[in-house]
Design a protein around this motif. Structure first.
Motif, PDB file in Angstrom:
ATOM      1  N   GLU A 180       0.832  -1.208   0.000  1.00 46.87           N
ATOM      2  CA  GLU A 180       0.000   0.000   0.000  1.00 46.87           C
ATOM      3  C   GLU A 180       0.865   1.255   0.000  1.00 46.87           C
ATOM      4  O   GLU A 180       0.543   2.248  -0.672  1.00 46.87           O
ATOM      5  N   VAL A 181       1.957   1.231   0.746  1.00 50.43           N
ATOM      6  CA  VAL A 181       2.887   2.364   0.727  1.00 50.43           C
ATOM      7  C   VAL A 181       3.444   2.557  -0.673  1.00 50.43           C
ATOM      8  O   VAL A 181       3.543   3.682  -1.180  1.00 50.43           O
ATOM      9  N   GLY A 182       3.780   1.444  -1.332  1.00 53.45           N
ATOM     10  CA  GLY A 182       4.281   1.533  -2.700  1.00 53.45           C
ATOM     11  C   GLY A 182       3.275   2.130  -3.652  1.00 53.45           C
ATOM     12  O   GLY A 182       3.634   2.936  -4.534  1.00 53.45           O
ATOM     13  N   ALA A 183       1.999   1.754  -3.482  1.00 52.24           N
ATOM     14  CA  ALA A 183       0.955   2.303  -4.349  1.00 52.24           C
ATOM     15  C   ALA A 183       0.813   3.805  -4.146  1.00 52.24           C
ATOM     16  O   ALA A 183       0.608   4.564  -5.108  1.00 52.24           O
ATOM     17  N   ARG A 184       0.957   4.261  -2.895  1.00 53.93           N
ATOM     18  CA  ARG A 184       0.867   5.695  -2.622  1.00 53.93           C
ATOM     19  C   ARG A 184       2.053   6.445  -3.218  1.00 53.93           C
ATOM     20  O   ARG A 184       1.897   7.557  -3.750  1.00 53.93           O
ATOM     21  N   GLY A 189       3.842  10.319  -5.242  1.00 53.16           N
ATOM     22  CA  GLY A 189       5.227  10.739  -5.350  1.00 53.16           C
ATOM     23  C   GLY A 189       5.828  11.076  -3.996  1.00 53.16           C
ATOM     24  O   GLY A 189       5.134  11.149  -2.978  1.00 53.16           O
ATOM     25  N   LEU A 190       7.140  11.258  -3.970  1.00 55.72           N
ATOM     26  CA  LEU A 190       7.875  11.624  -2.759  1.00 55.72           C
ATOM     27  C   LEU A 190       8.317  13.084  -2.862  1.00 55.72           C
ATOM     28  O   LEU A 190       8.390  13.640  -3.961  1.00 55.72           O
ATOM     29  N   PRO A 191       8.612  13.729  -1.740  1.00 58.39           N
ATOM     30  CA  PRO A 191       9.097  15.111  -1.788  1.00 58.39           C
ATOM     31  C   PRO A 191      10.344  15.227  -2.664  1.00 58.39           C
ATOM     32  O   PRO A 191      11.188  14.323  -2.706  1.00 58.39           O
ATOM     33  N   ALA A 192      10.459  16.349  -3.347  1.00 61.79           N
ATOM     34  CA  ALA A 192      11.588  16.560  -4.253  1.00 61.79           C
ATOM     35  C   ALA A 192      12.923  16.454  -3.527  1.00 61.79           C
ATOM     36  O   ALA A 192      13.919  15.975  -4.081  1.00 61.79           O
ATOM     37  N   SER A 193      12.947  16.876  -2.251  1.00 66.01           N
ATOM     38  CA  SER A 193      14.203  16.850  -1.495  1.00 66.01           C
ATOM     39  C   SER A 193      14.674  15.431  -1.194  1.00 66.01           C
ATOM     40  O   SER A 193      15.835  15.226  -0.831  1.00 66.01           O
ATOM     41  N   LEU A 194      13.779  14.448  -1.339  1.00 67.90           N
ATOM     42  CA  LEU A 194      14.144  13.050  -1.099  1.00 67.90           C
ATOM     43  C   LEU A 194      14.509  12.303  -2.380  1.00 67.90           C
ATOM     44  O   LEU A 194      14.983  11.170  -2.323  1.00 67.90           O
ATOM     45  N   THR A 195      14.250  12.921  -3.496  1.00 66.94           N
ATOM     46  CA  THR A 195      14.405  12.238  -4.779  1.00 66.94           C
ATOM     47  C   THR A 195      15.813  12.464  -5.344  1.00 66.94           C
ATOM     48  O   THR A 195      16.276  13.609  -5.373  1.00 66.94           O
ATOM     49  N   PRO A 196      16.502  11.390  -5.771  1.00 60.26           N
ATOM     50  CA  PRO A 196      16.076   9.993  -5.746  1.00 60.26           C
ATOM     51  C   PRO A 196      16.308   9.351  -4.377  1.00 60.26           C
ATOM     52  O   PRO A 196      17.345   9.582  -3.756  1.00 60.26           O
ATOM     53  N   VAL A 220      10.144  -0.030  -7.555  1.00 61.20           N
ATOM     54  CA  VAL A 220      11.606   0.003  -7.510  1.00 61.20           C
ATOM     55  C   VAL A 220      12.210   0.039  -8.910  1.00 61.20           C
ATOM     56  O   VAL A 220      11.764  -0.662  -9.817  1.00 61.20           O
ATOM     57  N   ILE A 221      13.255   0.835  -9.041  1.00 59.32           N
ATOM     58  CA  ILE A 221      14.126   0.802 -10.215  1.00 59.32           C
ATOM     59  C   ILE A 221      15.519   0.453  -9.716  1.00 59.32           C
ATOM     60  O   ILE A 221      16.047   1.128  -8.821  1.00 59.32           O
ATOM     61  N   GLU A 222      16.124  -0.601 -10.257  1.00 59.13           N
ATOM     62  CA  GLU A 222      17.451  -1.015  -9.809  1.00 59.13           C
ATOM     63  C   GLU A 222      18.531  -0.359 -10.658  1.00 59.13           C
ATOM     64  O   GLU A 222      18.420  -0.288 -11.890  1.00 59.13           O
ATOM     65  N   ILE A 223      19.547   0.132  -9.993  1.00 55.86           N
ATOM     66  CA  ILE A 223      20.724   0.673 -10.666  1.00 55.86           C
ATOM     67  C   ILE A 223      21.946  -0.042 -10.104  1.00 55.86           C
ATOM     68  O   ILE A 223      21.849  -0.761  -9.106  1.00 55.86           O
ATOM     69  N   ASN A 224      23.100   0.132 -10.733  1.00 54.79           N
ATOM     70  CA  ASN A 224      24.293  -0.519 -10.205  1.00 54.79           C
ATOM     71  C   ASN A 224      25.195   0.489  -9.513  1.00 54.79           C
ATOM     72  O   ASN A 224      25.030   1.706  -9.650  1.00 54.79           O
ATOM     73  N   ALA A 225      26.144  -0.031  -8.753  1.00 51.20           N
ATOM     74  CA  ALA A 225      26.993   0.838  -7.931  1.00 51.20           C
ATOM     75  C   ALA A 225      27.759   1.851  -8.766  1.00 51.20           C
ATOM     76  O   ALA A 225      27.959   2.998  -8.338  1.00 51.20           O
ATOM     77  N   HIS A 230      27.225   9.468 -10.747  1.00 47.05           N
ATOM     78  CA  HIS A 230      26.738  10.378 -11.795  1.00 47.05           C
ATOM     79  C   HIS A 230      25.232  10.223 -12.041  1.00 47.05           C
ATOM     80  O   HIS A 230      24.723  10.629 -13.065  1.00 47.05           O
ATOM     81  N   PHE A 231      24.553   9.639 -11.036  1.00 45.37           N
ATOM     82  CA  PHE A 231      23.109   9.466 -11.157  1.00 45.37           C
ATOM     83  C   PHE A 231      22.430  10.786 -10.790  1.00 45.37           C
ATOM     84  O   PHE A 231      22.629  11.324  -9.707  1.00 45.37           O
ATOM     85  N   GLU A 232      21.635  11.308 -11.676  1.00 46.69           N
ATOM     86  CA  GLU A 232      21.001  12.603 -11.445  1.00 46.69           C
ATOM     87  C   GLU A 232      19.491  12.497 -11.611  1.00 46.69           C
ATOM     88  O   GLU A 232      18.979  11.585 -12.268  1.00 46.69           O
ATOM     89  N   GLY A 233      18.812  13.461 -11.035  1.00 50.58           N
ATOM     90  CA  GLY A 233      17.360  13.539 -11.201  1.00 50.58           C
ATOM     91  C   GLY A 233      16.656  12.458 -10.400  1.00 50.58           C
ATOM     92  O   GLY A 233      16.641  12.474  -9.184  1.00 50.58           O
ATOM     93  N   GLY A 234      16.103  11.510 -11.097  1.00 57.19           N
ATOM     94  CA  GLY A 234      15.320  10.484 -10.431  1.00 57.19           C
ATOM     95  C   GLY A 234      13.848  10.807 -10.505  1.00 57.19           C
ATOM     96  O   GLY A 234      13.435  11.965 -10.658  1.00 57.19           O
ATOM     97  N   ASP A 235      13.052   9.784 -10.387  1.00 56.40           N
ATOM     98  CA  ASP A 235      11.602   9.903 -10.495  1.00 56.40           C
ATOM     99  C   ASP A 235      10.988   9.859  -9.102  1.00 56.40           C
ATOM    100  O   ASP A 235      11.181   8.881  -8.380  1.00 56.40           O
ATOM    101  N   PRO A 236      10.272  10.889  -8.679  1.00 56.50           N
ATOM    102  CA  PRO A 236       9.673  10.879  -7.336  1.00 56.50           C
ATOM    103  C   PRO A 236       8.607   9.808  -7.157  1.00 56.50           C
ATOM    104  O   PRO A 236       8.204   9.529  -6.020  1.00 56.50           O
ATOM    105  N   HIS A 237       8.146   9.210  -8.243  1.00 57.31           N
ATOM    106  CA  HIS A 237       7.135   8.157  -8.154  1.00 57.31           C
ATOM    107  C   HIS A 237       7.762   6.765  -8.109  1.00 57.31           C
ATOM    108  O   HIS A 237       7.060   5.756  -8.213  1.00 57.31           O
ATOM    109  N   HIS A 238       9.066   6.726  -7.964  1.00 57.68           N
ATOM    110  CA  HIS A 238       9.789   5.468  -7.808  1.00 57.68           C
ATOM    111  C   HIS A 238      10.828   5.605  -6.699  1.00 57.68           C
ATOM    112  O   HIS A 238      11.212   6.722  -6.326  1.00 57.68           O
ATOM    113  N   VAL A 239      11.261   4.460  -6.180  1.00 57.76           N
ATOM    114  CA  VAL A 239      12.436   4.409  -5.318  1.00 57.76           C
ATOM    115  C   VAL A 239      13.478   3.576  -6.051  1.00 57.76           C
ATOM    116  O   VAL A 239      13.164   2.876  -7.015  1.00 57.76           O
ATOM    117  N   TYR A 240      14.719   3.648  -5.573  1.00 61.69           N
ATOM    118  CA  TYR A 240      15.815   3.001  -6.282  1.00 61.69           C
ATOM    119  C   TYR A 240      16.558   2.061  -5.334  1.00 61.69           C
ATOM    120  O   TYR A 240      16.526   2.237  -4.104  1.00 61.69           O
TER     121      TYR A 240
END
Length: 453
Positions: A180-184, A189-196, A220-225, A230-240
């Motif tokens: 349910e938290v994921g659906a919300r 979305g999450l606050p811009a200050s938390l993204t990504p 979830v979106i998976e990225i590698n180490a 150099h990971f920038e931006g990010g989507d507030p409607h996802h976590v990584y």
């Protein structure tokens, strides 16, 4: 052959409701091998006396008549009896000082000691474990702590709706809450200050997989180490998420050398940690690695202080130290906690930890929130016990049939079990004679290993 197998009560703390064998598996073992079981009475076990009686076990206040006794957590010294065979997680193989008196007493009483942690396959992989449930419970508790910490900072998020694992009763109920938290998050979305919002997983074994199983209920979106710096931006409607492997976490001391996994396992002194270079990008860190002092730390007190000095208020809010080695891979894990008071804040400027708690106050103050519960699977006692019991069950007939009066060299045990015996007739067996110096001096490695357990 052992005529009566005892199932000991668990009395490590008031939350320890697990059982080494559950009723349905006792019933199956009685039917297939004609074994007799005695279950010690317990006021807090997640399985009732009636369930065990229905399975054909006896229920009694003591296990005095049982030559083979199964448990989970360490057994108090006054409860140990002479010439018995005990099987449990002894937490002695690192020479842990806290458990050397127990080991000495087992030696004095001429007991056999089998450590479940040492039942491994030919590749050293553990065959009896709680690790996946430790990971699941630890991830749920960590997400709850994240929600509390962010709320304290004035950042309301869907995570604030979560409760600690204990509050849900079952894993399914907890999973539904996280879903349910994921659906919300997906919708609001999450606050811009938390993204990504990035969660790093140190390790990829049972603990990590159990934790990822929960985290993956979020969008979830998976990225590698290698992408982090150099990971920038990010989507507030996802976590990584990032899953760190050994090659990500350490590097050779020799600048001309390349990382080699087996060399690192056998010669960790040739490597140094580079893990702290990732900390500026993580909001949450889940630690699920096996660690001894031979290996570099992931997070040091000095490194954490430098992070706070450089960034003021860094992204890193919570460390879920599921492996829970005191001042181990996560050096700022100054103490272990319990399900009733699971978290505290470590202040990197003073090097001190505040009093553990289970509310927003315990997640407030300068520093990073540390989750360090040392028996997380007990937060899901019925499910974790059933899983553990299913892995233990196939070994019970061989343990019951062994001749414990025989010399160790002649005992009729399969190698996979024989290699897990630390003591035989009160003496250290050949693979564990290195513990002799710890038993004699009381000195040892000042860490405690959580039941990946």
């Amino acid at each position: 052959m052992t005529s009566r197998i005892g199932i000991r009560l668990e009395d490590k703390n008031i939350w320890e409701g697990r059982a080494s064998l559950v009723p349905e598996h006792i019933a199956a073992l009685r039917a297939s091998h004609n074994l007799e079981f005695v279950v010690q009475e317990s006021p807090i076990r997640a399985f009732t006396a009636e369930e065990y009686l229905a399975a054909g076990a006896q229920v009694a206040p003591t296990l005095h008549d049982c030559p083979l006794i199964l448990a989970i957590k360490e057994i108090p010294i006054p409860a140990l009896e002479a010439n018995k065979t005990y099987a449990f997680f002894s937490h002695t193989i690192k020479g842990q000082p806290a458990n050397m008196p127990m080991l000495r007493r087992l030696m004095e009483l001429r007991c056999q000691l089998l450590d479940f942690e040492r039942i491994v396959d030919e590749n050293g992989r553990r065959l009896i474990f709680f690790g996946n449930y430790a990971g699941a419970a630890g991830m749920i508790d960590t997400l709850w702590a994240l929600g509390q910490r962010l709320a304290v900072e004035g950042l309301p998020t869907p995570f604030a709706a979560l409760q600690p694992t204990l509050a849900y009763g079952t894993l399914e109920t907890a999973r539904n809450a996280v879903h349910e938290v994921g659906a919300r998050i997906k919708h609001e979305g999450l606050p811009a200050s938390l993204t990504p919002l990035i969660c790093g997983f140190a390790g990829y074994g049972n603990v990590s997989r159990g934790a990822q199983h929960i985290y993956d209920l979020l969008p979830v979106i998976e990225i590698n180490a290698a992408e982090l710096d150099h990971f920038e931006g990010g989507d507030p409607h996802h976590v990584y998420k990032v899953v760190f492997k050994e090659a990500d976490m350490v590097e050779p001391l020799d600048p001309h050398a390349s990382f080699a996994l087996q060399e690192y396992y056998h010669h960790p002194e040739r490597y140094r940690s580079r893990f702290e270079s990732y900390l500026p990008y993580l909001t949450v860190l889940i630690n699920g690695i096996f660690w001894t002092p031979r290996y570099p730390r992931l997070v040091t007190k000095a490194g954490l202080r430098a992070l706070f000095e450089q960034q003021g208020t860094p992204k890193l809010r919570v460390i879920g130290d599921i492996s829970c080695d005191t001042e181990g891979a996560i050096e700022c894990t100054l103490q272990t906690t319990n399900p009733g008071c699971p978290v505290y804040v470590y202040n990197p400027f003073t090097g001190e930890a505040q009093e553990p708690g289970a509310d927003a106050h315990a997640c407030s103050g300068p520093g990073v929130v540390i989750l360090a519960v040392d028996n997380l699977p007990c937060e899901l006692p019925r499910e974790s016990s059933t899983h553990f019991s299913s892995t233990l069950m196939p070994f019970i007939p061989a343990l019951a049939e062994a001749d414990y009066a025989a010399p160790f060299e002649e005992v009729n045990l399969p190698p996979i079990l024989k290699n897990a015996f630390i003591l035989w007739h009160g003496e250290l067996t050949p693979p564990y004679r290195y513990l002799e110096k710890h038993v004699e001096t009381g000195e040892g490695v000042k860490v405690r290993t959580h039941e990946r357990k």
